[in-house]
Design a protein around this motif. Structure first.
Motif, mmCIF file in Angstrom:
data_model
loop_
_atom_site.group_PDB
_atom_site.id
_atom_site.type_symbol
_atom_site.label_atom_id
_atom_site.label_comp_id
_atom_site.label_asym_id
_atom_site.label_seq_id
_atom_site.Cartn_x
_atom_site.Cartn_y
_atom_site.Cartn_z
ATOM 1 N N ASP A 1 9.962 13.690 9.852
ATOM 2 C CA ASP A 1 9.057 12.841 10.637
ATOM 3 C C ASP A 1 8.538 11.683 9.786
ATOM 4 O O ASP A 1 8.447 10.549 10.261
ATOM 5 C CB ASP A 1 7.886 13.643 11.193
ATOM 6 C CG ASP A 1 8.296 14.555 12.340
ATOM 7 O OD1 ASP A 1 9.368 14.322 12.946
ATOM 8 O OD2 ASP A 1 7.544 15.500 12.640
ATOM 9 N N GLU A 2 8.191 11.978 8.517
ATOM 10 C CA GLU A 2 7.752 10.914 7.616
ATOM 11 C C GLU A 2 8.852 9.881 7.431
ATOM 12 O O GLU A 2 8.599 8.681 7.469
ATOM 13 C CB GLU A 2 7.393 11.488 6.232
ATOM 14 C CG GLU A 2 6.071 12.150 6.165
ATOM 15 C CD GLU A 2 5.745 12.638 4.757
ATOM 16 O OE1 GLU A 2 6.225 12.026 3.770
ATOM 17 O OE2 GLU A 2 5.018 13.623 4.661
ATOM 18 N N LEU A 3 10.079 10.354 7.230
ATOM 19 C CA LEU A 3 11.195 9.433 7.040
ATOM 20 C C LEU A 3 11.374 8.556 8.271
ATOM 21 O O LEU A 3 11.556 7.344 8.149
ATOM 22 C CB LEU A 3 12.485 10.189 6.722
ATOM 23 C CG LEU A 3 13.725 9.321 6.514
ATOM 24 C CD1 LEU A 3 13.525 8.306 5.393
ATOM 25 C CD2 LEU A 3 14.940 10.203 6.234
ATOM 26 N N GLY A 4 11.289 9.127 9.445
ATOM 27 C CA GLY A 4 11.392 8.337 10.675
ATOM 28 C C GLY A 4 10.338 7.253 10.734
ATOM 29 O O GLY A 4 10.621 6.103 11.103
ATOM 30 N N TYR A 5 9.119 7.601 10.346
ATOM 31 C CA TYR A 5 8.034 6.614 10.327
ATOM 32 C C TYR A 5 8.360 5.482 9.347
ATOM 33 O O TYR A 5 8.249 4.301 9.690
ATOM 34 C CB TYR A 5 6.705 7.277 9.941
ATOM 35 C CG TYR A 5 5.641 6.275 9.585
ATOM 36 C CD1 TYR A 5 4.952 5.582 10.591
ATOM 37 C CD2 TYR A 5 5.337 5.974 8.258
ATOM 38 C CE1 TYR A 5 3.994 4.636 10.272
ATOM 39 C CE2 TYR A 5 4.381 5.026 7.930
ATOM 40 C CZ TYR A 5 3.716 4.362 8.944
ATOM 41 O OH TYR A 5 2.774 3.417 8.631
ATOM 42 N N TYR A 6 8.767 5.832 8.126
ATOM 43 C CA TYR A 6 9.037 4.808 7.111
ATOM 44 C C TYR A 6 10.255 3.956 7.455
ATOM 45 O O TYR A 6 10.273 2.758 7.168
ATOM 46 C CB TYR A 6 9.165 5.432 5.723
ATOM 47 C CG TYR A 6 7.834 5.912 5.195
ATOM 48 C CD1 TYR A 6 6.776 5.028 5.021
ATOM 49 C CD2 TYR A 6 7.617 7.243 4.897
ATOM 50 C CE1 TYR A 6 5.539 5.455 4.566
ATOM 51 C CE2 TYR A 6 6.381 7.687 4.431
ATOM 52 C CZ TYR A 6 5.351 6.792 4.269
ATOM 53 O OH TYR A 6 4.124 7.210 3.814
ATOM 54 N N LEU A 7 11.258 4.541 8.089
ATOM 55 C CA LEU A 7 12.411 3.745 8.531
ATOM 56 C C LEU A 7 11.987 2.756 9.611
ATOM 57 O O LEU A 7 12.401 1.593 9.596
ATOM 58 C CB LEU A 7 13.532 4.648 9.044
ATOM 59 C CG LEU A 7 14.220 5.527 8.003
ATOM 60 C CD1 LEU A 7 15.178 6.510 8.681
ATOM 61 C CD2 LEU A 7 14.945 4.693 6.961
ATOM 62 N N SER A 8 11.165 3.209 10.547
ATOM 63 C CA SER A 8 10.663 2.317 11.602
ATOM 64 C C SER A 8 9.808 1.198 11.019
ATOM 65 O O SER A 8 9.887 0.044 11.450
ATOM 66 C CB SER A 8 9.842 3.106 12.629
ATOM 67 O OG SER A 8 10.648 4.039 13.297
ATOM 68 N N GLU A 9 8.975 1.533 10.036
ATOM 69 C CA GLU A 9 8.145 0.532 9.378
ATOM 70 C C GLU A 9 8.995 -0.474 8.614
ATOM 71 O O GLU A 9 8.722 -1.674 8.628
ATOM 72 C CB GLU A 9 7.142 1.191 8.425
ATOM 73 C CG GLU A 9 5.877 1.622 9.100
ATOM 74 C CD GLU A 9 5.112 0.442 9.690
ATOM 75 O OE1 GLU A 9 4.559 -0.384 8.942
ATOM 76 O OE2 GLU A 9 5.081 0.332 10.933
ATOM 77 N N LEU B 1 0.829 -1.212 0.000
ATOM 78 C CA LEU B 1 0.000 0.000 0.000
ATOM 79 C C LEU B 1 0.861 1.259 0.000
ATOM 80 O O LEU B 1 0.625 2.185 -0.780
ATOM 81 C CB LEU B 1 -0.937 -0.021 1.212
ATOM 82 C CG LEU B 1 -1.943 1.119 1.302
ATOM 83 C CD1 LEU B 1 -2.907 1.075 0.117
ATOM 84 C CD2 LEU B 1 -2.712 1.029 2.609
ATOM 85 N N ASN B 2 1.886 1.295 0.860
ATOM 86 C CA ASN B 2 2.760 2.470 0.898
ATOM 87 C C ASN B 2 3.575 2.611 -0.386
ATOM 88 O O ASN B 2 3.851 3.730 -0.821
ATOM 89 C CB ASN B 2 3.676 2.438 2.120
ATOM 90 C CG ASN B 2 2.960 2.869 3.376
ATOM 91 O OD1 ASN B 2 1.987 3.603 3.332
ATOM 92 N ND2 ASN B 2 3.439 2.403 4.521
ATOM 93 N N PHE B 3 3.950 1.499 -0.998
ATOM 94 C CA PHE B 3 4.668 1.575 -2.274
ATOM 95 C C PHE B 3 3.788 2.248 -3.324
ATOM 96 O O PHE B 3 4.228 3.164 -4.028
ATOM 97 C CB PHE B 3 5.094 0.186 -2.739
ATOM 98 C CG PHE B 3 5.909 0.205 -3.999
ATOM 99 C CD1 PHE B 3 7.277 0.467 -3.947
ATOM 100 C CD2 PHE B 3 5.318 -0.014 -5.235
ATOM 101 C CE1 PHE B 3 8.038 0.505 -5.113
ATOM 102 C CE2 PHE B 3 6.072 0.020 -6.397
ATOM 103 C CZ PHE B 3 7.438 0.278 -6.338
ATOM 104 N N ASP B 4 2.542 1.809 -3.421
ATOM 105 C CA ASP B 4 1.621 2.393 -4.399
ATOM 106 C C ASP B 4 1.398 3.878 -4.135
ATOM 107 O O ASP B 4 1.276 4.670 -5.065
ATOM 108 C CB ASP B 4 0.286 1.646 -4.396
ATOM 109 C CG ASP B 4 0.399 0.243 -4.961
ATOM 110 O OD1 ASP B 4 1.384 -0.047 -5.682
ATOM 111 O OD2 ASP B 4 -0.489 -0.581 -4.669
ATOM 112 N N PHE B 5 1.356 4.263 -2.874
ATOM 113 C CA PHE B 5 1.145 5.664 -2.501
ATOM 114 C C PHE B 5 2.389 6.517 -2.776
ATOM 115 O O PHE B 5 2.303 7.585 -3.376
ATOM 116 C CB PHE B 5 0.760 5.744 -1.015
ATOM 117 C CG PHE B 5 0.709 7.143 -0.474
ATOM 118 C CD1 PHE B 5 -0.301 8.011 -0.842
ATOM 119 C CD2 PHE B 5 1.678 7.586 0.404
ATOM 120 C CE1 PHE B 5 -0.341 9.305 -0.350
ATOM 121 C CE2 PHE B 5 1.646 8.881 0.911
ATOM 122 C CZ PHE B 5 0.633 9.741 0.526
ATOM 123 N N LEU B 6 3.551 6.042 -2.348
ATOM 124 C CA LEU B 6 4.768 6.856 -2.404
ATOM 125 C C LEU B 6 5.410 6.943 -3.791
ATOM 126 O O LEU B 6 6.051 7.952 -4.096
ATOM 127 C CB LEU B 6 5.801 6.323 -1.410
ATOM 128 C CG LEU B 6 5.472 6.503 0.063
ATOM 129 C CD1 LEU B 6 6.501 5.777 0.917
ATOM 130 C CD2 LEU B 6 5.416 7.979 0.428
#
Length: 122
Positions: free
Chosen positions: A91-99, A55-60
């Motif tokens: 903040d977005e990058l931190g979220y995606y790195l954690s994910e 889902l995040n791949f399709d979005f990003l």
């Protein structure tokens, strides 16, 4: 986010290891599996690569500041590269790195997760 901040963030996650490889990229792993890469930008600006959900791949992939990750995405893997390093995206990058860390951790064997002392949340 600078490479120094990126390395501090990834280093704070449990049971991670860091190596510089692939042309000087900062590569972060958990259980021997890559979850984040700092480097590989074409214009010498910081760029950060990480694994994402379908889902995040399709979005990003079509969002400004992000591209399908070179090498990974070309081979059907769901990896994104953040090519815009404005402070607003930290903040977005931190979220995606954690994910990315969570996704990769879930792929480790239960035995290895236990050895590393990590319990990824599903």
């Amino acid at each position: 986010m600078t490479y120094e901040e990126f390395n501090q963030f990834c280093g704070a996650l449990p049971a991670t290891t860091h190596v510089v490889q692939w042309g000087g990229a900062h590569v972060w792993k958990v259980g021997g599996k890559v979850f984040a890469i700092g480097g590989w930008s074409k214009d010498k600006q910081p760029a950060f690569t990480f694994k994402v959900s379908d889902l995040n791949f399709d979005f990003l992939r079509d969002l400004d500041g992000y591209i399908p990750a070179p090498y990974f995405a070309n081979r059907g893997m769901k990896w994104i590269q953040q090519i815009s390093t404005s402070r607003e995206l930290d903040d977005e990058l931190g979220y995606y790195l954690s994910e990315s860390y969570r996704i990769v951790s879930l792929g480790l064997s239960k035995r290895l997760q236990k050895e590393l002392g990590i319990q990824p949340q599903t």
